[in-house]
Design a protein around this motif. Structure first.
Motif, PDB file in Angstrom:
ATOM      1  N   SER A  52      13.295 -71.719  41.758  1.00 40.47           N
ATOM      2  CA  SER A  52      14.098 -70.501  41.707  1.00 40.47           C
ATOM      3  C   SER A  52      15.410 -70.690  42.464  1.00 40.47           C
ATOM      4  O   SER A  52      16.492 -70.355  41.964  1.00 40.47           O
ATOM      5  CB  SER A  52      13.297 -69.329  42.296  1.00 40.47           C
ATOM      6  N   TYR A  53      15.324 -71.225  43.665  1.00 42.72           N
ATOM      7  CA  TYR A  53      16.493 -71.504  44.498  1.00 42.72           C
ATOM      8  C   TYR A  53      17.476 -72.407  43.737  1.00 42.72           C
ATOM      9  O   TYR A  53      18.671 -72.121  43.649  1.00 42.72           O
ATOM     10  CB  TYR A  53      16.016 -72.160  45.790  1.00 42.72           C
ATOM     11  N   ASN A  54      16.952 -73.490  43.150  1.00 42.44           N
ATOM     12  CA  ASN A  54      17.801 -74.435  42.419  1.00 42.44           C
ATOM     13  C   ASN A  54      18.404 -73.826  41.164  1.00 42.44           C
ATOM     14  O   ASN A  54      19.545 -74.141  40.805  1.00 42.44           O
ATOM     15  CB  ASN A  54      17.015 -75.704  42.085  1.00 42.44           C
ATOM     16  N   LEU A  70      23.689 -67.695  48.910  1.00 43.46           N
ATOM     17  CA  LEU A  70      25.101 -67.380  48.711  1.00 43.46           C
ATOM     18  C   LEU A  70      25.282 -66.069  47.946  1.00 43.46           C
ATOM     19  O   LEU A  70      26.099 -65.959  47.039  1.00 43.46           O
ATOM     20  CB  LEU A  70      25.818 -68.533  48.011  1.00 43.46           C
ATOM     21  N   GLY A  71      24.486 -65.068  48.316  1.00 44.48           N
ATOM     22  CA  GLY A  71      24.614 -63.727  47.749  1.00 44.48           C
ATOM     23  C   GLY A  71      23.874 -63.474  46.456  1.00 44.48           C
ATOM     24  O   GLY A  71      23.919 -62.368  45.934  1.00 44.48           O
ATOM     25  N   LYS A  72      23.169 -64.464  45.932  1.00 43.44           N
ATOM     26  CA  LYS A  72      22.438 -64.310  44.669  1.00 43.44           C
ATOM     27  C   LYS A  72      20.929 -64.363  44.928  1.00 43.44           C
ATOM     28  O   LYS A  72      20.442 -65.277  45.593  1.00 43.44           O
ATOM     29  CB  LYS A  72      22.816 -65.416  43.667  1.00 43.44           C
ATOM     30  N   MET A  73      20.184 -63.422  44.363  1.00 50.38           N
ATOM     31  CA  MET A  73      18.745 -63.316  44.583  1.00 50.38           C
ATOM     32  C   MET A  73      17.982 -64.495  43.980  1.00 50.38           C
ATOM     33  O   MET A  73      18.278 -64.921  42.868  1.00 50.38           O
ATOM     34  CB  MET A  73      18.192 -62.041  43.938  1.00 50.38           C
ATOM     35  N   PHE A  74      16.983 -64.969  44.746  1.00 49.69           N
ATOM     36  CA  PHE A  74      16.065 -65.968  44.178  1.00 49.69           C
ATOM     37  C   PHE A  74      14.604 -65.649  44.483  1.00 49.69           C
ATOM     38  O   PHE A  74      13.717 -66.185  43.825  1.00 49.69           O
ATOM     39  CB  PHE A  74      16.448 -67.396  44.597  1.00 49.69           C
ATOM     40  N   VAL A  75      14.322 -64.755  45.437  1.00 43.16           N
ATOM     41  CA  VAL A  75      12.953 -64.310  45.724  1.00 43.16           C
ATOM     42  C   VAL A  75      12.983 -62.830  46.084  1.00 43.16           C
ATOM     43  O   VAL A  75      13.829 -62.397  46.863  1.00 43.16           O
ATOM     44  CB  VAL A  75      12.320 -65.081  46.908  1.00 43.16           C
TER      45      VAL A  75
END
Length: 120
Positions: free
Chosen positions: A103-105, A32-37
């Protein structure tokens, strides 16, 4: 884990897109537009595979103590991001997937409830 396996795993998650927001080398996966990797394609090609992942600060410290190939995030907030050096062969692929999930969570947890609800 190779770059295609990483890509497929990340894209299998709800609300995830891939992008090159910084340059043609840095592949970024966002929820949803926010970096996780984040992953440098050049480093993967050179046999120096690594990824940056968001993590809870206390968990980050624990991981860094227990694994030599997990270090403070390269070019990232050292408190909230870790770099996993996958080419060092210390990290089992299942652990890498668990850390990607974490990271995703973490990113989802930081989103507004209205945005989180769109993933349901």
């Amino acid at each position: 884990m190779n770059i295609e396996q990483l890509r497929n795993y990340c894209l299998s998650k709800k609300g995830v897109t891939e992008d090159f927001p910084f340059d043609q080398d840095t592949l970024v996966f966002k929820v949803l537009g926010k970096m996780f990797v984040l992953a440098s394609l050049k480093k993967w090609e050179q046999g120096e595979a690594s990824i940056n992942l968001k993590a809870d600060p206390e968990y980050s410290e624990e991981l860094r103590v227990n694994y030599n190939s997990i270090r403070p995030g390269f070019h990232m907030s050292k408190k909230h991001w870790n770099t996993l050096y996958l080419h060092e062969d210390e990290l089992h692929p299942q652990l890498v997937k668990e850390l990607i999930d974490h990271s995703y969570n973490m990113v989802i947890k930081g989103l507004a409830k209205k945005l989180r609800d769109t993933l349901s």
